[in-house]
Design an enzyme around this catalytic site. Structure first.
Site, PDB file in Angstrom:
ATOM      1  N   PHE A 128     -28.503  -1.141  14.744  1.00  0.00           N
ATOM      2  CA  PHE A 128     -29.335   0.042  14.509  1.00  0.00           C
ATOM      3  C   PHE A 128     -30.420   0.101  15.581  1.00  0.00           C
ATOM      4  O   PHE A 128     -31.059  -0.921  15.870  1.00  0.00           O
ATOM      5  CB  PHE A 128     -29.943  -0.080  13.115  1.00  0.00           C
ATOM      6  CG  PHE A 128     -30.557   1.173  12.595  1.00  0.00           C
ATOM      7  CD1 PHE A 128     -29.772   2.272  12.293  1.00  0.00           C
ATOM      8  CD2 PHE A 128     -31.922   1.257  12.387  1.00  0.00           C
ATOM      9  CE1 PHE A 128     -30.340   3.437  11.797  1.00  0.00           C
ATOM     10  CE2 PHE A 128     -32.497   2.420  11.889  1.00  0.00           C
ATOM     11  CZ  PHE A 128     -31.704   3.511  11.596  1.00  0.00           C
ATOM     12  N   ASP A 206     -29.190  -8.119   9.206  1.00  0.00           N
ATOM     13  CA  ASP A 206     -29.720  -6.897   8.608  1.00  0.00           C
ATOM     14  C   ASP A 206     -28.642  -6.353   7.663  1.00  0.00           C
ATOM     15  O   ASP A 206     -27.569  -5.940   8.111  1.00  0.00           O
ATOM     16  CB  ASP A 206     -30.070  -5.871   9.686  1.00  0.00           C
ATOM     17  CG  ASP A 206     -30.777  -4.661   9.097  1.00  0.00           C
ATOM     18  OD1 ASP A 206     -30.566  -4.361   7.903  1.00  0.00           O
ATOM     19  OD2 ASP A 206     -31.543  -4.008   9.832  1.00  0.00           O
ATOM     20  N   TYR A 231     -33.266   2.031   0.025  1.00  0.00           N
ATOM     21  CA  TYR A 231     -33.111   3.465  -0.283  1.00  0.00           C
ATOM     22  C   TYR A 231     -31.700   3.972  -0.008  1.00  0.00           C
ATOM     23  O   TYR A 231     -31.434   5.146  -0.173  1.00  0.00           O
ATOM     24  CB  TYR A 231     -34.157   4.312   0.468  1.00  0.00           C
ATOM     25  CG  TYR A 231     -34.304   4.080   1.950  1.00  0.00           C
ATOM     26  CD1 TYR A 231     -33.383   4.582   2.853  1.00  0.00           C
ATOM     27  CD2 TYR A 231     -35.392   3.376   2.457  1.00  0.00           C
ATOM     28  CE1 TYR A 231     -33.537   4.387   4.215  1.00  0.00           C
ATOM     29  CE2 TYR A 231     -35.551   3.167   3.808  1.00  0.00           C
ATOM     30  CZ  TYR A 231     -34.613   3.675   4.698  1.00  0.00           C
ATOM     31  OH  TYR A 231     -34.776   3.465   6.039  1.00  0.00           O
ATOM     32  N   LYS A 232     -30.793   3.064   0.416  1.00  0.00           N
ATOM     33  CA  LYS A 232     -29.410   3.485   0.665  1.00  0.00           C
ATOM     34  C   LYS A 232     -28.582   3.215  -0.598  1.00  0.00           C
ATOM     35  O   LYS A 232     -28.762   3.884  -1.602  1.00  0.00           O
ATOM     36  CB  LYS A 232     -28.903   2.772   1.913  1.00  0.00           C
ATOM     37  CG  LYS A 232     -29.673   3.254   3.150  1.00  0.00           C
ATOM     38  CD  LYS A 232     -29.463   2.436   4.394  1.00  0.00           C
ATOM     39  CE  LYS A 232     -30.250   3.070   5.542  1.00  0.00           C
ATOM     40  NZ  LYS A 232     -30.438   2.150   6.677  1.00  0.00           N
ATOM     41  N   ARG A 381     -20.286  11.128   9.513  1.00  0.00           N
ATOM     42  CA  ARG A 381     -20.245   9.931   8.651  1.00  0.00           C
ATOM     43  C   ARG A 381     -20.068  10.341   7.198  1.00  0.00           C
ATOM     44  O   ARG A 381     -20.846  11.116   6.664  1.00  0.00           O
ATOM     45  CB  ARG A 381     -21.569   9.161   8.782  1.00  0.00           C
ATOM     46  CG  ARG A 381     -21.539   8.044   9.748  1.00  0.00           C
ATOM     47  CD  ARG A 381     -22.741   7.118   9.642  1.00  0.00           C
ATOM     48  NE  ARG A 381     -23.947   7.645   9.027  1.00  0.00           N
ATOM     49  CZ  ARG A 381     -25.040   6.926   8.840  1.00  0.00           C
ATOM     50  NH1 ARG A 381     -25.073   5.648   9.178  1.00  0.00           N
ATOM     51  NH2 ARG A 381     -26.124   7.450   8.298  1.00  0.00           N
TER      52      ARG A 381
HETATM   53  C1  PLP Z   1     -31.507   2.141   7.463  1.00  0.00           C
HETATM   54  C2  PLP Z   1     -31.640   0.982   8.379  1.00  0.00           C
HETATM   55  C3  PLP Z   1     -32.891   0.560   8.809  1.00  0.00           C
HETATM   56  C4  PLP Z   1     -34.118   1.322   8.386  1.00  0.00           C
HETATM   57  O1  PLP Z   1     -35.293   0.722   8.752  1.00  0.00           O
HETATM   58  P1  PLP Z   1     -36.686   1.349   8.263  1.00  0.00           P
HETATM   59  O2  PLP Z   1     -37.683   0.364   8.662  1.00  0.00           O
HETATM   60  O3  PLP Z   1     -36.571   1.587   6.799  1.00  0.00           O
HETATM   61  O4  PLP Z   1     -36.849   2.666   8.956  1.00  0.00           O
HETATM   62  C5  PLP Z   1     -32.973  -0.546   9.629  1.00  0.00           C
HETATM   63  N1  PLP Z   1     -31.859  -1.198  10.013  1.00  0.00           N
HETATM   64  C6  PLP Z   1     -30.619  -0.806   9.626  1.00  0.00           C
HETATM   65  C7  PLP Z   1     -29.415  -1.565  10.054  1.00  0.00           C
HETATM   66  C8  PLP Z   1     -30.479   0.306   8.807  1.00  0.00           C
HETATM   67  O5  PLP Z   1     -29.274   0.714   8.420  1.00  0.00           O
END
Ligand code: PLP
Length: 421
Positions: A128, A206, A231-232, A381
Protein backbone atom coordinates in the site's frame (compact mmCIF):
# COMPACT_ATOMS: atom_id res chain seq x y z
CA UNK A 1 -28.18 -27.99 -10.01
CA UNK A 2 -28.82 -25.30 -12.68
CA UNK A 3 -25.96 -24.06 -14.86
CA UNK A 4 -23.68 -21.62 -12.94
CA UNK A 5 -24.59 -18.73 -15.23
CA UNK A 6 -28.23 -18.87 -14.15
CA UNK A 7 -29.46 -16.85 -11.16
CA UNK A 8 -31.10 -20.01 -9.79
CA UNK A 9 -27.62 -21.44 -9.23
CA UNK A 10 -26.65 -18.47 -7.01
CA UNK A 11 -29.96 -18.67 -5.19
CA UNK A 12 -29.38 -22.32 -4.38
CA UNK A 13 -25.94 -21.54 -2.96
CA UNK A 14 -27.46 -18.78 -0.82
CA UNK A 15 -30.14 -21.16 0.44
CA UNK A 16 -27.46 -23.66 1.52
CA UNK A 17 -25.08 -21.02 2.98
CA UNK A 18 -24.59 -21.62 6.74
CA UNK A 19 -23.50 -17.97 7.20
CA UNK A 20 -26.46 -16.45 5.34
CA UNK A 21 -28.32 -15.37 8.48
CA UNK A 22 -25.50 -12.99 9.53
CA UNK A 23 -26.64 -10.57 6.81
CA UNK A 24 -29.72 -9.82 8.94
CA UNK A 25 -27.44 -8.19 11.52
CA UNK A 26 -26.52 -5.42 9.06
CA UNK A 27 -28.36 -2.27 8.03
CA UNK A 28 -29.29 -2.82 4.37
CA UNK A 29 -30.78 0.57 3.64
CA UNK A 30 -31.28 -0.08 -0.07
CA UNK A 31 -31.92 -3.71 -1.06
CA UNK A 32 -31.31 -3.00 -4.76
CA UNK A 33 -27.83 -1.59 -4.15
CA UNK A 34 -25.04 -4.16 -4.48
CA UNK A 35 -22.16 -3.23 -2.23
CA UNK A 36 -18.80 -4.70 -3.23
CA UNK A 37 -16.52 -2.34 -1.35
CA UNK A 38 -16.45 -3.88 2.11
CA UNK A 39 -12.68 -4.15 1.68
CA UNK A 40 -12.50 -0.33 1.83
CA UNK A 41 -15.32 0.46 4.24
CA UNK A 42 -17.36 -2.28 5.89
CA UNK A 43 -21.09 -2.01 6.43
CA UNK A 44 -23.00 -0.62 9.41
CA UNK A 45 -24.40 -3.18 11.87
CA UNK A 46 -27.78 -2.68 13.51
CA UNK A 47 -25.96 -3.03 16.83
CA UNK A 48 -23.80 0.03 16.12
CA UNK A 49 -26.63 2.49 16.73
CA UNK A 50 -27.43 0.96 20.12
CA UNK A 51 -23.75 0.89 21.11
CA UNK A 52 -23.29 4.51 20.04
CA UNK A 53 -26.41 5.67 21.84
CA UNK A 54 -25.34 4.02 25.10
CA UNK A 55 -21.85 5.45 24.78
CA UNK A 56 -23.03 8.99 24.25
CA UNK A 57 -26.14 9.25 26.39
CA UNK A 58 -25.32 7.01 29.33
CA UNK A 59 -21.54 6.57 29.49
CA UNK A 60 -20.46 10.05 28.47
CA UNK A 61 -23.65 11.95 29.31
CA UNK A 62 -24.27 10.52 32.75
CA UNK A 63 -21.08 8.86 33.94
CA UNK A 64 -18.75 11.63 32.70
CA UNK A 65 -15.10 11.18 33.79
CA UNK A 66 -16.03 8.10 35.84
CA UNK A 67 -16.34 6.29 32.51
CA UNK A 68 -12.55 5.84 32.38
CA UNK A 69 -12.64 3.58 35.43
CA UNK A 70 -15.86 1.90 34.30
CA UNK A 71 -14.37 0.33 31.19
CA UNK A 72 -12.92 2.97 28.86
CA UNK A 73 -9.30 2.53 29.95
CA UNK A 74 -9.54 -1.23 29.27
CA UNK A 75 -11.25 -0.94 25.91
CA UNK A 76 -8.15 -0.94 23.68
CA UNK A 77 -6.84 -4.15 25.23
CA UNK A 78 -10.27 -5.76 25.49
CA UNK A 79 -11.12 -5.31 21.81
CA UNK A 80 -7.49 -6.01 20.90
CA UNK A 81 -7.68 -9.41 22.56
CA UNK A 82 -10.78 -10.24 20.50
CA UNK A 83 -9.06 -9.21 17.26
CA UNK A 84 -6.16 -11.35 18.47
CA UNK A 85 -8.47 -14.37 18.39
CA UNK A 86 -9.09 -13.70 14.68
CA UNK A 87 -5.37 -13.60 13.86
CA UNK A 88 -3.75 -16.03 16.28
CA UNK A 89 -2.37 -13.57 18.86
CA UNK A 90 -2.61 -13.83 22.65
CA UNK A 91 -4.59 -11.29 24.67
CA UNK A 92 -1.46 -9.42 25.80
CA UNK A 93 0.03 -9.17 22.31
CA UNK A 94 -2.49 -7.13 20.31
CA UNK A 95 -4.01 -3.75 21.12
CA UNK A 96 -6.20 -1.17 19.39
CA UNK A 97 -4.54 2.22 18.89
CA UNK A 98 -3.99 5.05 16.42
CA UNK A 99 -4.17 4.47 12.66
CA UNK A 100 -2.52 1.75 10.59
CA UNK A 101 -0.01 4.26 9.18
CA UNK A 102 0.97 5.50 12.65
CA UNK A 103 1.29 1.98 14.04
CA UNK A 104 3.42 0.97 11.08
CA UNK A 105 5.65 3.97 11.76
CA UNK A 106 6.07 3.07 15.43
CA UNK A 107 6.88 -0.59 14.83
CA UNK A 108 9.07 -0.03 11.76
CA UNK A 109 11.21 2.61 13.47
CA UNK A 110 11.44 0.44 16.59
CA UNK A 111 12.61 -2.48 14.43
CA UNK A 112 15.30 -0.59 12.50
CA UNK A 113 16.63 0.93 15.72
CA UNK A 114 16.88 -2.55 17.19
CA UNK A 115 18.67 -3.97 14.12
CA UNK A 116 20.98 -0.97 14.12
CA UNK A 117 23.94 -2.38 12.21
CA UNK A 118 21.93 -2.99 9.04
CA UNK A 119 21.18 -0.69 6.12
CA UNK A 120 18.13 -2.04 4.23
CA UNK A 121 14.36 -2.16 4.59
CA UNK A 122 12.82 -4.59 2.11
CA UNK A 123 9.28 -4.31 0.76
CA UNK A 124 7.55 -4.87 -2.60
CA UNK A 125 5.76 -2.81 -5.23
CA UNK A 126 2.40 -4.37 -4.32
CA UNK A 127 2.45 -2.77 -0.87
CA UNK A 128 0.00 0.00 0.00
CA UNK A 129 1.48 3.41 -0.91
CA UNK A 130 1.04 4.81 2.60
CA UNK A 131 3.15 1.89 3.87
CA UNK A 132 5.91 2.75 1.40
CA UNK A 133 5.81 6.43 2.36
CA UNK A 134 5.99 5.57 6.05
CA UNK A 135 8.96 3.26 5.46
CA UNK A 136 10.72 6.00 3.48
CA UNK A 137 10.14 8.42 6.37
CA UNK A 138 11.42 5.83 8.84
CA UNK A 139 14.60 5.44 6.78
CA UNK A 140 15.24 9.19 7.08
CA UNK A 141 14.82 9.12 10.85
CA UNK A 142 16.99 6.10 11.53
CA UNK A 143 20.07 8.24 12.17
CA UNK A 144 22.23 6.21 9.80
CA UNK A 145 22.22 5.40 6.08
CA UNK A 146 19.19 3.19 5.52
CA UNK A 147 17.42 2.62 2.22
CA UNK A 148 14.05 1.18 1.28
CA UNK A 149 14.36 -1.43 -1.43
CA UNK A 150 11.08 -2.00 -3.30
CA UNK A 151 11.17 -5.42 -4.92
CA UNK A 152 9.30 -5.44 -8.27
CA UNK A 153 6.51 -7.94 -8.95
CA UNK A 154 4.55 -9.01 -12.03
CA UNK A 155 1.76 -6.72 -10.79
CA UNK A 156 -0.34 -9.57 -9.40
CA UNK A 157 1.76 -12.12 -7.49
CA UNK A 158 4.11 -11.45 -4.61
CA UNK A 159 7.72 -11.66 -5.85
CA UNK A 160 8.65 -14.38 -3.37
CA UNK A 161 11.76 -15.59 -5.20
CA UNK A 162 13.16 -12.07 -5.63
CA UNK A 163 12.41 -11.31 -1.98
CA UNK A 164 14.29 -14.43 -0.93
CA UNK A 165 17.30 -13.23 -2.91
CA UNK A 166 17.14 -9.65 -1.60
CA UNK A 167 16.75 -10.46 2.11
CA UNK A 168 20.26 -10.78 3.46
CA UNK A 169 22.30 -10.09 6.58
CA UNK A 170 22.26 -6.36 5.78
CA UNK A 171 18.43 -6.31 6.03
CA UNK A 172 17.05 -4.70 9.17
CA UNK A 173 13.35 -5.08 8.38
CA UNK A 174 11.03 -6.79 5.89
CA UNK A 175 7.61 -5.09 5.69
CA UNK A 176 4.84 -6.48 3.48
CA UNK A 177 1.07 -6.53 3.18
CA UNK A 178 -0.27 -9.98 4.03
CA UNK A 179 -3.00 -9.57 1.39
CA UNK A 180 -2.10 -6.87 -1.14
CA UNK A 181 -4.60 -4.13 -1.87
CA UNK A 182 -4.76 -4.25 -5.68
CA UNK A 183 -4.58 -7.89 -6.75
CA UNK A 184 -5.46 -9.55 -3.41
CA UNK A 185 -2.42 -11.84 -3.65
CA UNK A 186 -1.83 -13.28 -0.19
CA UNK A 187 1.61 -14.18 1.12
CA UNK A 188 2.44 -17.38 2.94
CA UNK A 189 3.04 -15.70 6.28
CA UNK A 190 5.01 -18.58 7.78
CA UNK A 191 7.35 -19.03 4.83
CA UNK A 192 8.16 -15.35 4.35
CA UNK A 193 8.60 -14.71 8.08
CA UNK A 194 11.07 -17.59 8.05
CA UNK A 195 13.00 -15.97 5.18
CA UNK A 196 13.38 -12.81 7.27
CA UNK A 197 14.38 -14.67 10.41
CA UNK A 198 16.97 -16.78 8.57
CA UNK A 199 18.74 -13.53 7.69
CA UNK A 200 18.33 -12.02 11.18
CA UNK A 201 15.84 -9.42 9.92
CA UNK A 202 12.61 -8.44 11.67
CA UNK A 203 9.32 -9.08 9.83
CA UNK A 204 6.36 -6.68 9.94
CA UNK A 205 3.02 -7.69 8.41
CA UNK A 206 0.26 -5.27 7.43
CA UNK A 207 -2.96 -7.27 7.77
CA UNK A 208 -5.36 -4.50 6.73
CA UNK A 209 -6.72 -6.43 3.75
CA UNK A 210 -6.71 -9.87 5.32
CA UNK A 211 -7.99 -9.49 8.89
CA UNK A 212 -11.58 -10.70 9.02
CA UNK A 213 -11.53 -12.40 5.62
CA UNK A 214 -8.32 -14.43 5.28
CA UNK A 215 -7.29 -16.60 8.22
CA UNK A 216 -3.86 -16.01 9.70
CA UNK A 217 -2.06 -17.38 12.71
CA UNK A 218 0.61 -14.97 13.88
CA UNK A 219 1.86 -17.42 16.51
CA UNK A 220 2.10 -20.38 14.16
CA UNK A 221 3.98 -18.13 11.72
CA UNK A 222 6.28 -16.98 14.55
CA UNK A 223 5.62 -13.43 13.37
CA UNK A 224 7.14 -10.73 15.59
CA UNK A 225 5.22 -7.64 14.40
CA UNK A 226 1.95 -6.78 12.67
CA UNK A 227 -0.50 -3.94 12.17
CA UNK A 228 -3.96 -3.80 10.63
CA UNK A 229 -7.06 -1.82 9.89
CA UNK A 230 -10.52 -2.12 11.47
CA UNK A 231 -12.75 -0.17 9.07
CA UNK A 232 -12.52 -2.76 6.26
CA UNK A 233 -13.60 -6.37 6.90
CA UNK A 234 -14.04 -5.70 10.65
CA UNK A 235 -16.81 -3.15 9.94
CA UNK A 236 -15.54 -0.66 12.55
CA UNK A 237 -16.79 2.48 10.75
CA UNK A 238 -15.09 5.24 8.75
CA UNK A 239 -11.57 5.91 10.06
CA UNK A 240 -11.96 3.60 13.05
CA UNK A 241 -8.66 3.10 14.93
CA UNK A 242 -6.23 0.36 13.91
CA UNK A 243 -4.38 -2.34 15.84
CA UNK A 244 -0.80 -3.29 16.48
CA UNK A 245 0.64 -6.66 17.47
CA UNK A 246 4.01 -7.30 19.10
CA UNK A 247 4.94 -10.90 19.88
CA UNK A 248 5.58 -11.28 23.61
CA UNK A 249 9.29 -12.04 23.24
CA UNK A 250 9.82 -8.71 21.44
CA UNK A 251 7.85 -6.42 23.71
CA UNK A 252 10.69 -5.55 26.08
CA UNK A 253 13.34 -5.49 23.35
CA UNK A 254 11.71 -2.86 21.15
CA UNK A 255 11.02 0.76 22.04
CA UNK A 256 8.10 2.87 20.85
CA UNK A 257 9.58 5.98 19.20
CA UNK A 258 6.51 8.09 20.12
CA UNK A 259 6.93 8.13 23.88
CA UNK A 260 3.72 9.45 25.40
CA UNK A 261 2.18 9.16 28.82
CA UNK A 262 -0.01 6.17 27.88
CA UNK A 263 3.19 4.14 27.44
CA UNK A 264 4.71 5.17 30.77
CA UNK A 265 5.05 2.45 33.40
CA UNK A 266 3.22 4.66 35.92
CA UNK A 267 1.39 7.34 33.96
CA UNK A 268 -0.43 8.82 36.95
CA UNK A 269 2.81 9.50 38.83
CA UNK A 270 3.26 12.39 36.41
CA UNK A 271 7.03 12.00 36.70
CA UNK A 272 9.27 14.31 34.69
CA UNK A 273 11.11 11.53 32.88
CA UNK A 274 9.77 8.86 30.56
CA UNK A 275 10.07 5.37 31.99
CA UNK A 276 8.43 2.91 29.72
CA UNK A 277 6.18 0.04 30.58
CA UNK A 278 7.80 -3.23 29.53
CA UNK A 279 4.70 -4.90 28.11
CA UNK A 280 2.60 -4.14 25.06
CA UNK A 281 1.26 -0.91 26.58
CA UNK A 282 4.44 1.02 25.92
CA UNK A 283 3.45 1.00 22.24
CA UNK A 284 0.60 3.33 23.19
CA UNK A 285 1.09 7.09 23.09
CA UNK A 286 -1.87 9.33 23.90
CA UNK A 287 -5.51 9.26 25.01
CA UNK A 288 -7.56 6.79 22.93
CA UNK A 289 -10.68 7.91 20.97
CA UNK A 290 -13.22 5.91 22.98
CA UNK A 291 -16.26 6.69 20.83
CA UNK A 292 -14.55 5.29 17.73
CA UNK A 293 -12.87 2.36 19.48
CA UNK A 294 -16.07 1.13 21.11
CA UNK A 295 -17.74 0.81 17.70
CA UNK A 296 -15.12 -1.75 16.58
CA UNK A 297 -16.41 -4.39 18.99
CA UNK A 298 -19.78 -5.34 17.41
CA UNK A 299 -18.20 -6.26 14.06
CA UNK A 300 -15.42 -8.26 15.67
CA UNK A 301 -17.92 -10.15 17.85
CA UNK A 302 -19.91 -11.09 14.77
CA UNK A 303 -16.84 -12.42 12.92
CA UNK A 304 -15.81 -14.46 15.98
CA UNK A 305 -19.29 -15.95 16.09
CA UNK A 306 -19.15 -16.87 12.39
CA UNK A 307 -15.60 -18.26 12.69
CA UNK A 308 -12.66 -17.53 10.39
CA UNK A 309 -12.63 -21.01 8.82
CA UNK A 310 -16.26 -20.75 7.70
CA UNK A 311 -15.74 -17.16 6.51
CA UNK A 312 -12.72 -18.19 4.46
CA UNK A 313 -14.50 -21.18 2.94
CA UNK A 314 -17.37 -18.96 1.79
CA UNK A 315 -15.09 -16.18 0.57
CA UNK A 316 -12.96 -18.61 -1.47
CA UNK A 317 -16.07 -20.13 -3.04
CA UNK A 318 -17.45 -16.66 -3.82
CA UNK A 319 -14.30 -15.26 -5.44
CA UNK A 320 -14.00 -18.48 -7.50
CA UNK A 321 -17.63 -18.11 -8.59
CA UNK A 322 -17.01 -14.50 -9.59
CA UNK A 323 -13.98 -15.59 -11.62
CA UNK A 324 -16.04 -18.30 -13.37
CA UNK A 325 -18.57 -15.66 -14.41
CA UNK A 326 -15.78 -13.33 -15.55
CA UNK A 327 -14.34 -16.06 -17.78
CA UNK A 328 -17.69 -16.78 -19.42
CA UNK A 329 -19.18 -13.29 -19.67
CA UNK A 330 -16.47 -10.67 -19.38
CA UNK A 331 -13.18 -12.00 -20.63
CA UNK A 332 -14.60 -11.93 -24.20
CA UNK A 333 -15.44 -8.23 -23.63
CA UNK A 334 -11.85 -7.22 -22.86
CA UNK A 335 -11.74 -7.67 -19.08
CA UNK A 336 -8.52 -9.06 -17.61
CA UNK A 337 -8.20 -10.96 -14.37
CA UNK A 338 -5.81 -8.84 -12.25
CA UNK A 339 -6.00 -11.22 -9.28
CA UNK A 340 -4.44 -14.66 -8.84
CA UNK A 341 -6.29 -17.57 -10.44
CA UNK A 342 -5.07 -19.89 -7.66
CA UNK A 343 -7.55 -19.74 -4.80
CA UNK A 344 -4.94 -20.54 -2.15
CA UNK A 345 -3.08 -17.25 -2.72
CA UNK A 346 -6.12 -15.07 -3.35
CA UNK A 347 -7.70 -12.87 -0.68
CA UNK A 348 -11.34 -11.78 -0.60
CA UNK A 349 -11.47 -9.28 -3.44
CA UNK A 350 -11.10 -9.72 -7.18
CA UNK A 351 -9.68 -7.05 -9.47
CA UNK A 352 -10.85 -6.95 -13.06
CA UNK A 353 -8.78 -4.85 -15.43
CA UNK A 354 -10.20 -3.01 -18.43
CA UNK A 355 -8.78 -0.19 -20.56
CA UNK A 356 -11.94 1.78 -19.78
CA UNK A 357 -12.00 0.69 -16.13
CA UNK A 358 -12.53 4.16 -14.65
CA UNK A 359 -15.54 5.01 -16.80
CA UNK A 360 -17.00 1.52 -16.40
CA UNK A 361 -16.80 1.80 -12.62
CA UNK A 362 -18.56 5.19 -12.82
CA UNK A 363 -21.39 3.68 -14.88
CA UNK A 364 -21.67 0.77 -12.46
CA UNK A 365 -22.08 3.14 -9.51
CA UNK A 366 -24.33 5.75 -11.10
CA UNK A 367 -26.46 3.77 -13.55
CA UNK A 368 -26.35 0.23 -12.23
CA UNK A 369 -26.35 0.61 -8.43
CA UNK A 370 -23.28 -1.55 -7.98
CA UNK A 371 -20.49 -0.13 -5.78
CA UNK A 372 -16.99 -1.42 -6.45
CA UNK A 373 -13.93 0.82 -6.25
CA UNK A 374 -11.29 1.73 -8.75
CA UNK A 375 -7.53 1.48 -8.39
CA UNK A 376 -5.24 2.86 -11.07
CA UNK A 377 -4.32 2.08 -13.73
CA UNK A 378 -7.19 -0.21 -14.71
CA UNK A 379 -8.50 -2.14 -11.68
CA UNK A 380 -12.20 -2.43 -10.93
CA UNK A 381 -11.99 -3.95 -7.43
CA UNK A 382 -14.86 -6.18 -6.40
CA UNK A 383 -14.72 -6.79 -2.67
CA UNK A 384 -16.48 -9.75 -1.14
CA UNK A 385 -17.29 -9.64 2.57
CA UNK A 386 -18.44 -13.20 3.30
CA UNK A 387 -20.28 -12.09 6.45
CA UNK A 388 -22.87 -10.23 4.33
CA UNK A 389 -22.23 -10.72 0.58
CA UNK A 390 -24.61 -13.19 -1.12
CA UNK A 391 -23.92 -15.38 -4.13
CA UNK A 392 -26.89 -13.72 -5.81
CA UNK A 393 -25.24 -10.30 -5.26
CA UNK A 394 -22.23 -11.53 -7.22
CA UNK A 395 -24.36 -12.91 -10.03
CA UNK A 396 -26.40 -9.72 -10.28
CA UNK A 397 -23.32 -7.46 -10.12
CA UNK A 398 -21.68 -9.37 -12.96
CA UNK A 399 -24.91 -9.29 -14.98
CA UNK A 400 -25.12 -5.51 -14.49
CA UNK A 401 -21.47 -5.13 -15.46
CA UNK A 402 -22.21 -6.97 -18.67
CA UNK A 403 -25.16 -4.64 -19.29
CA UNK A 404 -22.86 -1.59 -18.89
CA UNK A 405 -20.81 -3.04 -21.74
CA UNK A 406 -23.72 -4.20 -23.92
CA UNK A 407 -25.39 -0.78 -23.74
CA UNK A 408 -22.09 1.15 -23.73
CA UNK A 409 -23.30 3.10 -20.71
CA UNK A 410 -19.76 4.10 -19.73
CA UNK A 411 -19.30 6.25 -22.81
CA UNK A 412 -21.22 9.09 -21.19
CA UNK A 413 -18.61 9.47 -18.44
CA UNK A 414 -15.55 11.64 -18.45
CA UNK A 415 -12.08 10.14 -18.57
CA UNK A 416 -10.97 12.43 -15.73
CA UNK A 417 -10.81 10.73 -12.34
CA UNK A 418 -11.86 12.72 -9.31
CA UNK A 419 -12.84 12.49 -5.66
CA UNK A 420 -12.30 9.46 -3.43
CA UNK A 421 -12.05 6.47 -5.73
C1 PLP B 1 -6.34 0.45 4.29
C2 PLP B 1 -4.88 0.26 4.47
C3 PLP B 1 -4.12 1.17 5.20
C4 PLP B 1 -4.79 2.39 5.78
O1 PLP B 1 -3.98 3.12 6.60
P1 PLP B 1 -4.58 4.38 7.39
O2 PLP B 1 -3.51 4.79 8.29
O3 PLP B 1 -5.84 3.93 8.04
O4 PLP B 1 -4.92 5.43 6.37
C5 PLP B 1 -2.78 0.93 5.37
N1 PLP B 1 -2.20 -0.16 4.82
C6 PLP B 1 -2.90 -1.06 4.09
C7 PLP B 1 -2.23 -2.26 3.52
C8 PLP B 1 -4.26 -0.86 3.88
O5 PLP B 1 -4.96 -1.73 3.15
Amino acid sequence: MPNFTEIAYAQQLDAKDPLAHFRDQFVIADPDLIYLDGNSLGRLLKKHSRTAQDLIERQWGKRLIRGWNEGWIELQAQIGSKIGQLVGADADELIVADSTSINLFKLALAAVRYNNGRSKIITDDLNFPSDLYILQGVAQLAGRPLRVQIIPSDGIHGPVQALAEAIDNDTALVALSHTVFKSSYTYDMTAVTQLAHNAGALMLWDMSHSVGSVPADLHAANAPLAVGCTYKYLNGGPGSPAFLYVQRAWQAKLGNPITGWMGHEAMFDFALDYQRDNGLRHFLTGTPPILSIALIEPGVDLLLEAGMAALRAKSAQQTSYLIDLWRTWLEPLGFRLNSPEETAVRGSHVSLGHDDGWRISQALINDMRVIPDFRKPDNIRLGIAPIYTRFSDIHEAMRRLRQVMDERLYERYSLAENGVT
